[in-house]
Scaffold this motif. Structure first.
Motif, mmCIF file in Angstrom:
data_model
loop_
_atom_site.group_PDB
_atom_site.id
_atom_site.type_symbol
_atom_site.label_atom_id
_atom_site.label_comp_id
_atom_site.label_asym_id
_atom_site.label_seq_id
_atom_site.Cartn_x
_atom_site.Cartn_y
_atom_site.Cartn_z
ATOM 1 N N ARG A 106 -21.621 -20.108 32.764
ATOM 2 C CA ARG A 106 -22.313 -21.028 32.735
ATOM 3 C C ARG A 106 -23.508 -21.226 34.128
ATOM 4 O O ARG A 106 -23.324 -20.315 34.807
ATOM 5 C CB ARG A 106 -21.486 -22.628 33.059
ATOM 6 N N ALA A 107 -24.440 -22.018 34.067
ATOM 7 C CA ALA A 107 -25.501 -22.340 34.876
ATOM 8 C C ALA A 107 -24.870 -23.510 35.609
ATOM 9 O O ALA A 107 -24.539 -24.773 34.990
ATOM 10 C CB ALA A 107 -26.643 -22.294 34.427
ATOM 11 N N ILE A 108 -24.934 -23.865 36.993
ATOM 12 C CA ILE A 108 -24.632 -24.808 37.869
ATOM 13 C C ILE A 108 -25.532 -25.207 38.718
ATOM 14 O O ILE A 108 -25.981 -24.396 39.461
ATOM 15 C CB ILE A 108 -23.096 -24.618 38.501
ATOM 16 N N TYR A 123 -23.581 -21.527 28.930
ATOM 17 C CA TYR A 123 -24.364 -20.896 28.248
ATOM 18 C C TYR A 123 -24.618 -21.200 26.764
ATOM 19 O O TYR A 123 -25.849 -20.934 26.018
ATOM 20 C CB TYR A 123 -24.116 -19.217 28.406
ATOM 21 N N LYS A 124 -23.406 -21.298 26.179
ATOM 22 C CA LYS A 124 -23.567 -21.495 24.723
ATOM 23 C C LYS A 124 -24.414 -22.885 24.229
ATOM 24 O O LYS A 124 -24.616 -22.775 22.861
ATOM 25 C CB LYS A 124 -22.324 -21.643 24.152
ATOM 26 N N VAL A 125 -24.706 -23.768 25.123
ATOM 27 C CA VAL A 125 -25.530 -24.986 24.604
ATOM 28 C C VAL A 125 -27.001 -24.614 25.128
ATOM 29 O O VAL A 125 -27.986 -25.637 24.664
ATOM 30 C CB VAL A 125 -25.258 -25.949 25.154
ATOM 31 N N ILE A 126 -27.183 -23.458 25.662
ATOM 32 C CA ILE A 126 -28.701 -23.348 26.168
ATOM 33 C C ILE A 126 -29.449 -22.942 24.881
ATOM 34 O O ILE A 126 -29.124 -21.676 24.259
ATOM 35 C CB ILE A 126 -28.939 -22.317 27.110
ATOM 36 N N GLU A 127 -30.643 -23.542 24.666
ATOM 37 C CA GLU A 127 -31.350 -23.497 23.374
ATOM 38 C C GLU A 127 -32.433 -22.316 23.726
ATOM 39 O O GLU A 127 -32.814 -21.307 22.925
ATOM 40 C CB GLU A 127 -32.124 -24.520 22.664
ATOM 41 N N LEU A 196 -22.074 -14.990 24.680
ATOM 42 C CA LEU A 196 -22.247 -15.229 23.040
ATOM 43 C C LEU A 196 -21.643 -14.538 22.298
ATOM 44 O O LEU A 196 -21.143 -14.749 21.267
ATOM 45 C CB LEU A 196 -23.825 -15.592 22.817
ATOM 46 N N ASN A 197 -21.468 -13.219 22.893
ATOM 47 C CA ASN A 197 -20.813 -12.215 21.883
ATOM 48 C C ASN A 197 -19.228 -12.148 22.267
ATOM 49 O O ASN A 197 -18.682 -11.374 21.619
ATOM 50 C CB ASN A 197 -21.260 -10.643 22.119
ATOM 51 N N GLU A 198 -18.883 -12.811 23.118
ATOM 52 C CA GLU A 198 -17.366 -13.025 23.245
ATOM 53 C C GLU A 198 -16.517 -13.540 22.144
ATOM 54 O O GLU A 198 -17.024 -14.666 21.498
ATOM 55 C CB GLU A 198 -17.182 -13.757 24.771
ATOM 56 N N PRO A 199 -15.694 -12.883 21.766
ATOM 57 C CA PRO A 199 -14.928 -13.637 20.534
ATOM 58 C C PRO A 199 -13.978 -14.662 20.911
ATOM 59 O O PRO A 199 -13.622 -14.782 21.946
ATOM 60 C CB PRO A 199 -13.885 -12.267 20.136
ATOM 61 N N GLU A 200 -14.050 -15.613 20.003
ATOM 62 C CA GLU A 200 -13.168 -17.036 20.328
ATOM 63 C C GLU A 200 -12.091 -16.760 19.482
ATOM 64 O O GLU A 200 -11.786 -16.212 18.514
ATOM 65 C CB GLU A 200 -13.882 -18.090 19.629
#
Length: 216
Positions: A106-108, A123-127, A196-200
């Motif tokens: 993330r960015a803080i 990072y997953k919410v950054i468009e 983003l490429n990290e598996p959930e």
């Protein structure tokens, strides 16, 4: 503000201990001089005060002579100097109070001089991430803005000056006036792509299976 104002932070700029596996990739703060120029418009406002001083001095000189005009001119120039020093002080306080952080997730943004607020942007919410560079800066100073979903409901006034200029209705958090901005943008891009490429994984295994399974 003293160096002990944020002693409650486990690390400067970090509101809470990072989860296991998350690491800091970069930390930095705005450049004071660039912040004074770009956010506080120190050149424009000081220049306006200087022009006002000479205009007022000219008006009084034309009406009452040089003896009356000089004291007025000096007084207005002192006001102009005071404006310059005040804006520089505000930029200094803001640059010291602000810490930007990129982690592996993330960015803080820790912002605010009088009232300290921390914004976390996964990072997953950054468009979109937009980079604006000052081409005349030898330090590679620029602003890295993060476009986020509207439902985050950010306040431009609370974010400022760590907000993308003129995006008031839909505020965008920004790493404002940071040195080596291109390098920071590359770190962000690589970290975001890796995240983003990290598996959930789902904590609930499928029937007849054990352990964790990839989330669908």
């Amino acid at each position: 503000m003293s160096d002990h104002d944020f002693d409650f932070e486990p690390q400067p700029g970090i509101p809470a201990p990072l989860p296991e596996g998350e690491e800091i990739l970069w930390q930095g703060s705005p450049d004071m001089w660039a912040l004074a120029r770009e956010a506080f418009k120190i050149r424009w406002l000081t220049g306006y005060m200087v022009l006002l001083a000479f205009w007022r001095g000219y008006v009084i000189w034309s009406e009452s002579g040089l003896a009356m005009a000089l004291p007025t001119l000096v007084l207005y120039l002192i006001f102009a100097l005071g404006t310059y020093l005040l804006l520089l002080l505000l930029a200094y306080v803001q640059s010291r109070a602000t810490i930007y952080t990129l982690t592996s997730a993330r960015a803080i943004l820790r912002v605010g001089a009088a009232l300290q607020v921390t914004f976390t942007v996964p990072y997953k919410v950054i468009e979109v991430a937009a980079l604006g560079l000052n081409k005349r800066s030898k330090k590679g100073i620029g602003t890295l803005a993060l476009q986020v979903p509207e439902d985050m409901r950010l306040s431009y006034t609370v974010l400022w000056p760590s907000a993308r200029p003129w995006h008031i209705r839909k505020p965008q958090p920004a790493f404002r006036c940071i040195p080596e901005a291109e390098k920071v943008a590359r770190i962000l891009a690589e970290a975001a792509q890796a995240k983003l490429n990290e598996p959930e994984f789902s904590a609930k295994p499928e029937a007849g299976a054990s352990g964790l399974v990839p989330a669908q």
